[in-house]
Motif scaffolding. Structure first.
Motif, PDB file in Angstrom:
ATOM      1  N   PRO A  26       0.730  -1.307   0.057  1.00  0.00           N
ATOM      2  CA  PRO A  26      -0.230   0.017  -0.036  1.00  0.00           C
ATOM      3  C   PRO A  26       0.645   1.337   0.181  1.00  0.00           C
ATOM      4  O   PRO A  26       0.451   2.230  -0.320  1.00  0.00           O
ATOM      5  CB  PRO A  26      -0.799   0.002   1.252  1.00  0.00           C
ATOM      6  CG  PRO A  26      -0.752  -1.648   1.513  1.00  0.00           C
ATOM      7  CD  PRO A  26       0.459  -2.212   0.974  1.00  0.00           C
ATOM      8  N   PHE A  27       2.027   1.035   0.532  1.00  0.00           N
ATOM      9  CA  PHE A  27       2.880   2.587   0.408  1.00  0.00           C
ATOM     10  C   PHE A  27       4.085   2.498  -0.376  1.00  0.00           C
ATOM     11  O   PHE A  27       4.855   3.520  -0.286  1.00  0.00           O
ATOM     12  CB  PHE A  27       3.468   2.486   2.226  1.00  0.00           C
ATOM     13  CG  PHE A  27       3.953   1.152   2.592  1.00  0.00           C
ATOM     14  CD1 PHE A  27       5.178   0.484   2.073  1.00  0.00           C
ATOM     15  CD2 PHE A  27       3.384   0.100   3.462  1.00  0.00           C
ATOM     16  CE1 PHE A  27       5.849  -0.489   2.622  1.00  0.00           C
ATOM     17  CE2 PHE A  27       3.807  -0.761   3.754  1.00  0.00           C
ATOM     18  CZ  PHE A  27       5.036  -1.613   3.239  1.00  0.00           C
ATOM     19  N   LYS A  37       9.333   9.427  -4.412  1.00  0.00           N
ATOM     20  CA  LYS A  37       9.363   7.811  -4.881  1.00  0.00           C
ATOM     21  C   LYS A  37      10.571   7.092  -4.267  1.00  0.00           C
ATOM     22  O   LYS A  37      10.446   5.825  -3.847  1.00  0.00           O
ATOM     23  CB  LYS A  37       9.855   8.013  -6.394  1.00  0.00           C
ATOM     24  CG  LYS A  37       9.668   6.730  -7.265  1.00  0.00           C
ATOM     25  CD  LYS A  37       8.416   6.008  -7.027  1.00  0.00           C
ATOM     26  CE  LYS A  37       8.650   4.756  -7.931  1.00  0.00           C
ATOM     27  NZ  LYS A  37       7.270   3.807  -7.912  1.00  0.00           N
ATOM     28  N   ILE A  38      11.683   7.987  -4.038  1.00  0.00           N
ATOM     29  CA  ILE A  38      12.781   7.146  -3.486  1.00  0.00           C
ATOM     30  C   ILE A  38      12.381   6.635  -1.713  1.00  0.00           C
ATOM     31  O   ILE A  38      12.907   5.547  -1.520  1.00  0.00           O
ATOM     32  CB  ILE A  38      13.833   8.298  -3.388  1.00  0.00           C
ATOM     33  CG1 ILE A  38      14.746   8.337  -4.679  1.00  0.00           C
ATOM     34  CG2 ILE A  38      15.042   7.586  -2.453  1.00  0.00           C
ATOM     35  CD1 ILE A  38      15.584   9.473  -4.932  1.00  0.00           C
ATOM     36  N   ASN A  39      11.716   7.576  -1.162  1.00  0.00           N
ATOM     37  CA  ASN A  39      11.484   7.121   0.131  1.00  0.00           C
ATOM     38  C   ASN A  39      10.249   5.831   0.034  1.00  0.00           C
ATOM     39  O   ASN A  39      10.384   4.832   0.844  1.00  0.00           O
ATOM     40  CB  ASN A  39      10.531   8.367   0.692  1.00  0.00           C
ATOM     41  CG  ASN A  39      11.609   9.256   1.343  1.00  0.00           C
ATOM     42  OD1 ASN A  39      12.938   9.429   0.981  1.00  0.00           O
ATOM     43  ND2 ASN A  39      11.067  10.477   1.424  1.00  0.00           N
ATOM     44  N   LYS A  40       9.313   5.948  -0.982  1.00  0.00           N
ATOM     45  CA  LYS A  40       8.468   4.800  -0.869  1.00  0.00           C
ATOM     46  C   LYS A  40       9.202   3.390  -1.437  1.00  0.00           C
ATOM     47  O   LYS A  40       8.861   2.429  -0.908  1.00  0.00           O
ATOM     48  CB  LYS A  40       7.529   4.989  -2.094  1.00  0.00           C
ATOM     49  CG  LYS A  40       6.377   6.008  -1.535  1.00  0.00           C
ATOM     50  CD  LYS A  40       5.679   6.392  -2.776  1.00  0.00           C
ATOM     51  CE  LYS A  40       4.473   7.448  -2.405  1.00  0.00           C
ATOM     52  NZ  LYS A  40       3.521   7.753  -3.182  1.00  0.00           N
ATOM     53  N   LEU A  41      10.236   3.600  -2.301  1.00  0.00           N
ATOM     54  CA  LEU A  41      11.001   2.538  -2.665  1.00  0.00           C
ATOM     55  C   LEU A  41      11.845   1.708  -1.451  1.00  0.00           C
ATOM     56  O   LEU A  41      11.726   0.459  -1.263  1.00  0.00           O
ATOM     57  CB  LEU A  41      11.890   2.742  -3.853  1.00  0.00           C
ATOM     58  CG  LEU A  41      12.793   1.654  -4.514  1.00  0.00           C
ATOM     59  CD1 LEU A  41      11.697   0.321  -4.930  1.00  0.00           C
ATOM     60  CD2 LEU A  41      13.388   2.192  -5.632  1.00  0.00           C
ATOM     61  N   ARG A  42      12.296   2.651  -0.894  1.00  0.00           N
ATOM     62  CA  ARG A  42      13.320   2.198   0.328  1.00  0.00           C
ATOM     63  C   ARG A  42      12.270   1.583   1.347  1.00  0.00           C
ATOM     64  O   ARG A  42      12.729   0.668   1.959  1.00  0.00           O
ATOM     65  CB  ARG A  42      13.891   3.554   1.070  1.00  0.00           C
ATOM     66  CG  ARG A  42      14.986   4.025   0.336  1.00  0.00           C
ATOM     67  CD  ARG A  42      15.966   4.987   0.964  1.00  0.00           C
ATOM     68  NE  ARG A  42      17.249   5.378   0.382  1.00  0.00           N
ATOM     69  CZ  ARG A  42      17.757   6.349   0.197  1.00  0.00           C
ATOM     70  NH1 ARG A  42      17.395   7.342   1.284  1.00  0.00           N
ATOM     71  NH2 ARG A  42      18.962   6.585  -0.273  1.00  0.00           N
ATOM     72  N   ALA A  58      11.208  -1.698   0.097  1.00  0.00           N
ATOM     73  CA  ALA A  58      12.490  -2.880   0.057  1.00  0.00           C
ATOM     74  C   ALA A  58      12.823  -3.250   1.459  1.00  0.00           C
ATOM     75  O   ALA A  58      12.881  -4.266   1.957  1.00  0.00           O
ATOM     76  CB  ALA A  58      13.549  -2.066  -0.451  1.00  0.00           C
ATOM     77  N   ASN A  59      12.464  -2.270   2.465  1.00  0.00           N
ATOM     78  CA  ASN A  59      12.696  -2.579   3.927  1.00  0.00           C
ATOM     79  C   ASN A  59      11.858  -3.613   4.385  1.00  0.00           C
ATOM     80  O   ASN A  59      12.050  -4.584   5.164  1.00  0.00           O
ATOM     81  CB  ASN A  59      12.790  -1.251   4.712  1.00  0.00           C
ATOM     82  CG  ASN A  59      12.927  -1.558   6.323  1.00  0.00           C
ATOM     83  OD1 ASN A  59      14.091  -2.319   6.443  1.00  0.00           O
ATOM     84  ND2 ASN A  59      12.360  -0.952   7.197  1.00  0.00           N
ATOM     85  N   HIS A  60      10.352  -3.418   3.885  1.00  0.00           N
ATOM     86  CA  HIS A  60       9.308  -4.364   4.384  1.00  0.00           C
ATOM     87  C   HIS A  60       9.455  -5.580   3.615  1.00  0.00           C
ATOM     88  O   HIS A  60       9.200  -6.556   4.384  1.00  0.00           O
ATOM     89  CB  HIS A  60       8.034  -3.743   3.903  1.00  0.00           C
ATOM     90  CG  HIS A  60       6.827  -4.386   4.422  1.00  0.00           C
ATOM     91  ND1 HIS A  60       6.465  -4.331   5.540  1.00  0.00           N
ATOM     92  CD2 HIS A  60       5.949  -5.252   3.582  1.00  0.00           C
ATOM     93  CE1 HIS A  60       5.201  -5.096   5.769  1.00  0.00           C
ATOM     94  NE2 HIS A  60       4.993  -5.492   4.649  1.00  0.00           N
ATOM     95  N   TYR A  61       9.886  -5.626   2.404  1.00  0.00           N
ATOM     96  CA  TYR A  61      10.226  -6.783   1.504  1.00  0.00           C
ATOM     97  C   TYR A  61      11.299  -7.721   2.324  1.00  0.00           C
ATOM     98  O   TYR A  61      11.202  -9.011   2.842  1.00  0.00           O
ATOM     99  CB  TYR A  61      10.659  -6.634   0.459  1.00  0.00           C
ATOM    100  CG  TYR A  61      11.096  -7.979  -0.450  1.00  0.00           C
ATOM    101  CD1 TYR A  61       9.930  -8.468  -1.331  1.00  0.00           C
ATOM    102  CD2 TYR A  61      12.296  -8.392  -0.745  1.00  0.00           C
ATOM    103  CE1 TYR A  61       9.998  -9.631  -1.925  1.00  0.00           C
ATOM    104  CE2 TYR A  61      12.293  -9.552  -1.212  1.00  0.00           C
ATOM    105  CZ  TYR A  61      11.198 -10.191  -1.998  1.00  0.00           C
ATOM    106  OH  TYR A  61      11.484 -11.225  -2.851  1.00  0.00           O
TER     107      TYR A  61
END
Length: 114
Positions: free
Chosen positions: A36-37, A74-79, A82-85
Motif C-alpha cells: 500500500p505504501f 518515490k525514493i522514500n516509498k521504494l526504500r 524494500a525494507n518491508h520486503y
C-alpha cells in the motif's frame, strides 16, 4: 496516450530492463512487488547482494530524461517497500538501489542510485 497504452509501454520497458540486467549477470527474484505504501519494479540478486530496481521510461530526454523523473517521495516509498520486503522474507544481507533509465535510444543502468 491511453492508460492501457501507457501500462503496456511501462511493461515493455520493464521487460527490456530485465533482459538487459540478466545479460549483465543479475538474477531475477521477483517483479512488480506492491505494498500500500510503495512498489518495487524488479528485485534481483547480483551474487549475494540484493538489488531493488526502479525502471523509468521516457520517450526522449527533452525534459531531463527518465532519471530526473524520480522524486524524493518515490525514493522514500521504494526504500520503505524494500525494507518491508526484507523484513517479511527474513533477509539479512547487503542491498542496494539501482535505476534503469530507458529512452527511445538508450538504456542507462545506474547502480547505487540512492
Amino acid at each position: 496516450m491511453s492508460q492501457a497504452e501507457h501500462l503496456n509501454q511501462g511493461q515493455r520497458a520493464e521487460d527490456k530492463a530485465l533482459d538487459y540486467l540478466e545479460q549483465q549477470g543479475l538474477e531475477l527474484v521477483e517483479r512488480n512487488v506492491r505494498y500500500p505504501f510503495g512498489e518495487i519494479d524488479l528485485i534481483m540478486k547480483q551474487g549475494q547482494i540484493w538489488v531493488f530496481i526502479e525502471v523509468k521510461y521516457r520517450q526522449s530526454k527533452q525534459f531531463g530524461g527518465a532519471i530526473q523523473a524520480i522524486s524524493q517521495s518515490k525514493i522514500n516509498k521504494l526504500r520503505r517497500a524494500a525494507n518491508h520486503y526484507m523484513q517479511c522474507h527474513n533477509i539479512d544481507a547487503q542491498c542496494r538501489f539501482d535505476v534503469v533509465a530507458i529512452d527511445a535510444k538508450a538504456i542507462d543502468w545506474i547502480t547505487n542510485a540512492f
